[in-house]
Design a protein around this motif. Structure first.
Motif, PDB file in Angstrom:
ATOM      1  N   GLY A   1      41.164  29.391  31.444  1.00 47.65           N
ATOM      2  CA  GLY A   1      39.941  29.231  30.681  1.00 47.65           C
ATOM      3  C   GLY A   1      40.017  28.111  29.666  1.00 47.65           C
ATOM      4  O   GLY A   1      40.984  28.023  28.909  1.00 47.65           O
ATOM      5  N   LEU A   2      39.008  27.254  29.646  1.00 51.45           N
ATOM      6  CA  LEU A   2      38.908  26.184  28.653  1.00 51.45           C
ATOM      7  C   LEU A   2      37.937  26.627  27.570  1.00 51.45           C
ATOM      8  O   LEU A   2      36.768  26.911  27.846  1.00 51.45           O
ATOM      9  N   GLY A   3      38.406  26.682  26.335  1.00 55.20           N
ATOM     10  CA  GLY A   3      37.589  27.180  25.248  1.00 55.20           C
ATOM     11  C   GLY A   3      37.798  28.666  25.064  1.00 55.20           C
ATOM     12  O   GLY A   3      38.118  29.398  26.022  1.00 55.20           O
ATOM     13  N   ALA A   4      37.642  29.143  23.831  1.00 54.38           N
ATOM     14  CA  ALA A   4      37.932  30.542  23.512  1.00 54.38           C
ATOM     15  C   ALA A   4      37.079  31.504  24.327  1.00 54.38           C
ATOM     16  O   ALA A   4      37.572  32.527  24.825  1.00 54.38           O
ATOM     17  N   GLN A   5      35.798  31.198  24.476  1.00 52.30           N
ATOM     18  CA  GLN A   5      34.899  32.119  25.169  1.00 52.30           C
ATOM     19  C   GLN A   5      35.277  32.273  26.639  1.00 52.30           C
ATOM     20  O   GLN A   5      35.368  33.385  27.167  1.00 52.30           O
ATOM     21  N   ASP A   6      35.496  31.149  27.320  1.00 54.07           N
ATOM     22  CA  ASP A   6      35.857  31.217  28.737  1.00 54.07           C
ATOM     23  C   ASP A   6      37.220  31.872  28.930  1.00 54.07           C
ATOM     24  O   ASP A   6      37.414  32.662  29.856  1.00 54.07           O
TER      25      ASP A   6
ATOM     26  N   THR B   1      40.430  36.458  30.707  1.00 53.85           N
ATOM     27  CA  THR B   1      41.559  37.347  30.419  1.00 53.85           C
ATOM     28  C   THR B   1      41.151  38.808  30.555  1.00 53.85           C
ATOM     29  O   THR B   1      41.892  39.624  31.121  1.00 53.85           O
ATOM     30  N   LEU B   2      39.975  39.156  30.064  1.00 52.27           N
ATOM     31  CA  LEU B   2      39.521  40.542  30.186  1.00 52.27           C
ATOM     32  C   LEU B   2      39.247  40.921  31.639  1.00 52.27           C
ATOM     33  O   LEU B   2      39.390  42.091  32.024  1.00 52.27           O
ATOM     34  N   SER B   3      38.866  39.951  32.447  1.00 51.31           N
ATOM     35  CA  SER B   3      38.580  40.244  33.855  1.00 51.31           C
ATOM     36  C   SER B   3      39.818  40.175  34.733  1.00 51.31           C
ATOM     37  O   SER B   3      39.744  40.438  35.938  1.00 51.31           O
ATOM     38  N   GLY B   4      40.967  39.810  34.141  1.00 50.10           N
ATOM     39  CA  GLY B   4      42.201  39.723  34.910  1.00 50.10           C
ATOM     40  C   GLY B   4      42.318  38.485  35.761  1.00 50.10           C
ATOM     41  O   GLY B   4      43.123  38.440  36.704  1.00 50.10           O
ATOM     42  N   LYS B   5      41.569  37.440  35.431  1.00 52.22           N
ATOM     43  CA  LYS B   5      41.598  36.205  36.216  1.00 52.22           C
ATOM     44  C   LYS B   5      42.887  35.433  35.949  1.00 52.22           C
ATOM     45  O   LYS B   5      43.215  35.139  34.806  1.00 52.22           O
TER      46      LYS B   5
ATOM     47  N   LEU C   1      52.900  49.923  28.738  1.00 52.58           N
ATOM     48  CA  LEU C   1      52.286  48.661  29.141  1.00 52.58           C
ATOM     49  C   LEU C   1      50.808  48.869  29.474  1.00 52.58           C
ATOM     50  O   LEU C   1      50.446  49.830  30.165  1.00 52.58           O
ATOM     51  N   VAL C   2      49.973  47.986  28.973  1.00 50.81           N
ATOM     52  CA  VAL C   2      48.545  47.989  29.306  1.00 50.81           C
ATOM     53  C   VAL C   2      48.401  47.222  30.612  1.00 50.81           C
ATOM     54  O   VAL C   2      48.511  45.988  30.638  1.00 50.81           O
ATOM     55  N   LEU C   3      48.154  47.949  31.686  1.00 47.42           N
ATOM     56  CA  LEU C   3      48.235  47.356  33.024  1.00 47.42           C
ATOM     57  C   LEU C   3      46.865  47.178  33.663  1.00 47.42           C
ATOM     58  O   LEU C   3      46.025  48.092  33.644  1.00 47.42           O
ATOM     59  N   ASN C   4      46.630  45.983  34.192  1.00 49.46           N
ATOM     60  CA  ASN C   4      45.548  45.673  35.133  1.00 49.46           C
ATOM     61  C   ASN C   4      44.136  45.723  34.572  1.00 49.46           C
ATOM     62  O   ASN C   4      43.287  44.932  34.968  1.00 49.46           O
ATOM     63  N   GLN C   5      43.849  46.638  33.661  1.00 45.05           N
ATOM     64  CA  GLN C   5      42.526  46.741  33.081  1.00 45.05           C
ATOM     65  C   GLN C   5      42.627  46.712  31.559  1.00 45.05           C
ATOM     66  O   GLN C   5      43.588  47.223  30.988  1.00 45.05           O
ATOM     67  N   PRO C   6      41.632  46.141  30.867  1.00 46.81           N
ATOM     68  CA  PRO C   6      41.644  46.192  29.406  1.00 46.81           C
ATOM     69  C   PRO C   6      41.598  47.635  28.910  1.00 46.81           C
ATOM     70  O   PRO C   6      41.078  48.525  29.591  1.00 46.81           O
TER      71      PRO C   6
END
Length: 416
Positions: free
Chosen positions: A17-22, A27-31, A380-385
């Motif tokens: 992601g470029l920029g904080a928003q992207d 990151t939240l979507s696991g990309k 560990l926080v795994l796979n999903q937020p």
């Protein structure tokens, strides 16, 4: 009373992601931004995956005169600094030039620029080597170019301690603000994805040789096999809390505590995984120092952003340090860098930025693709937020040679 140091601006450039928003949405979507290297042909090397930043065209953001003077890492750093200053609502030309500083970290300097000039030297002769080679490769060039671009003339510098350097630079910036500087641009960006830089990284012996992006970099996993490098990082704007309050700007949170240790083997100068039994782990000590500096207890920490080496011996040391301080599964632990690769000095500032975004949104970002080794007994926080009231976070970072750093950050208005 020691003044509080707060973060008022974030500039993020990451493989996902470029920029904080992207970056935050990805990151939240696991990309994941990890894939086969495209910057050069990696087929002849044992490691072929990296976290590349796609779609970054410096010409879109910077004056054309800067392009031939700078390495890719510096171009990314300049743009991230622009974004961070804009996010903080800061126009450097409106502030006293000696009241602002720039303190960044670097693990390698401008490798890609240096490779190009060496190729000219060998193939065409010294008269074809750019005069900009004299500084474009240098560890301190990001600090220098950011200061020149923004007219910043206060306390500045660079810290070189590999992956731990990003935290060490922010800690040094905090120190300068406490001495009277109103604002410091800090953090780090690294980018060494070129054949010359790649060979240097391979020499460390810890790069993953897997060609499967989802199974190559697996910190705390049963099948951990090394790490995947990446490029990018984050630039943060640090300010004295009173100055930030007077400006009425948004505050992401406070840099509350910091600890650093080094634990090489005395006879060999090698990292702690080769040390014998009976030595106090340096990482645990760094955590203890950071918590004490922040005047908090382990129970006050809501999440740990792990260093996540992806090397079994180093993973074990980190897991044992976390468990020793917080207890068995005593605190949520996450490693979002599983989506970006390890960004060297840029990794920890990116984790700091992620921690502030997590506080703002009330959610812990995930660690992806990992099947945790049960002996580590980590939550560990795994796979999903994971939804959580995140008020205090601990960020860990370690560098080659035994560097250990830990930093505590708090949400605005938090108290110990």
């Amino acid at each position: 009373m020691t003044s509080s140091v707060v973060v008022t601006g974030l500039g993020i450039a990451s493989p996902n992601g470029l920029g904080a928003q992207d970056y935050w949405a990805a990151t939240l979507s696991g990309k994941s931004g990890i894939g086969r290297i495209t910057r050069f042909d990696p087929s002849g090397y044992p490691s072929r995956l990296a976290g590349e930043i796609p779609g970054f065209e410096a010409e879109q953001y910077l004056p054309s005169r800067l392009i031939p003077q700078t390495d890719r890492m510096t171009r990314i750093a300049l743009v991230a600094a622009d974004w961070a200053l804009a996010d903080a609502g800061v126009r450097p030309e409106d502030l006293p030039e000696f009241d602002m500083g720039v303190i960044t970290a670097s693990a390698s300097g401008g490798f890609a620029f240096g490779q190009g000039e060496l190729q000219k030297l060998w193939s065409q002769g010294s008269q074809f080597v750019s005069a900009y080679q004299s500084f474009a490769w240098f560890y301190a060039v990001n600090s220098g170019q950011i200061s020149i671009r923004n007219g910043i003339k206060g306390p500045s510098g660079v810290v070189v301690s590999d992956q731990a350097g990003g935290l060490d630079a922010v800690a040094h910036a905090r120190r300068q603000i406490r001495k009277g500087t109103s604002l410091v641009v800090s953090g780090a960006v690294d980018a060494s994805l070129c054949p010359w830089g790649w060979v240097a990284q391979l020499a460390g012996g810890k790069l993953s040789t897997s060609d499967e992006p989802t199974r190559a970099y697996l910190p705390f996993d049963r099948d951990a096999r090394g790490y995947v490098p990446g490029e990018g990082g984050a630039i943060l704007i640090l300010e004295d809390a009173e100055s930030a309050g007077a400006r009425g700007t948004r505050v992401y949170g406070e840099i509350s505590g910091y600890g650093a240790t080094i634990d090489p083997r005395p006879s060999m100068g090698r990292p702690s995984e080769q040390d014998g039994p009976g030595r106090e782990p340096g990482l645990r000590k760094a955590i203890d120092i950071a918590l004490a500096d922040a005047s908090i207890a382990p129970g006050d920490v809501d999440v740990v952003f792990a260093d996540g080496a992806g090397v079994p011996a180093l993973d074990r040391i980190e897991a044992e340090a976390i468990t020793a301080v917080f207890g068995v599964r005593g605190v949520p632990v996450t490693a979002p860098k599983t989506m970006t690769g390890r960004l060297y000095s840029g990794a920890a500032p990116l984790d700091l930025a992620t921690a502030f975004l997590a506080m703002e949104e009330g959610v812990i970002p995930p660690t992806v693709h990992v099947d945790p080794c049960p002996e580590y007994v980590l939550d560990l926080v795994l796979n999903q937020p994971r939804t959580a009231d995140v008020r205090t976070a601990l960020v860990l970072a370690r560098g080659h040679g035994g560097f250990n750093s830990a930093m505590v950050v708090r949400a605005p208005g938090s108290t110990a």
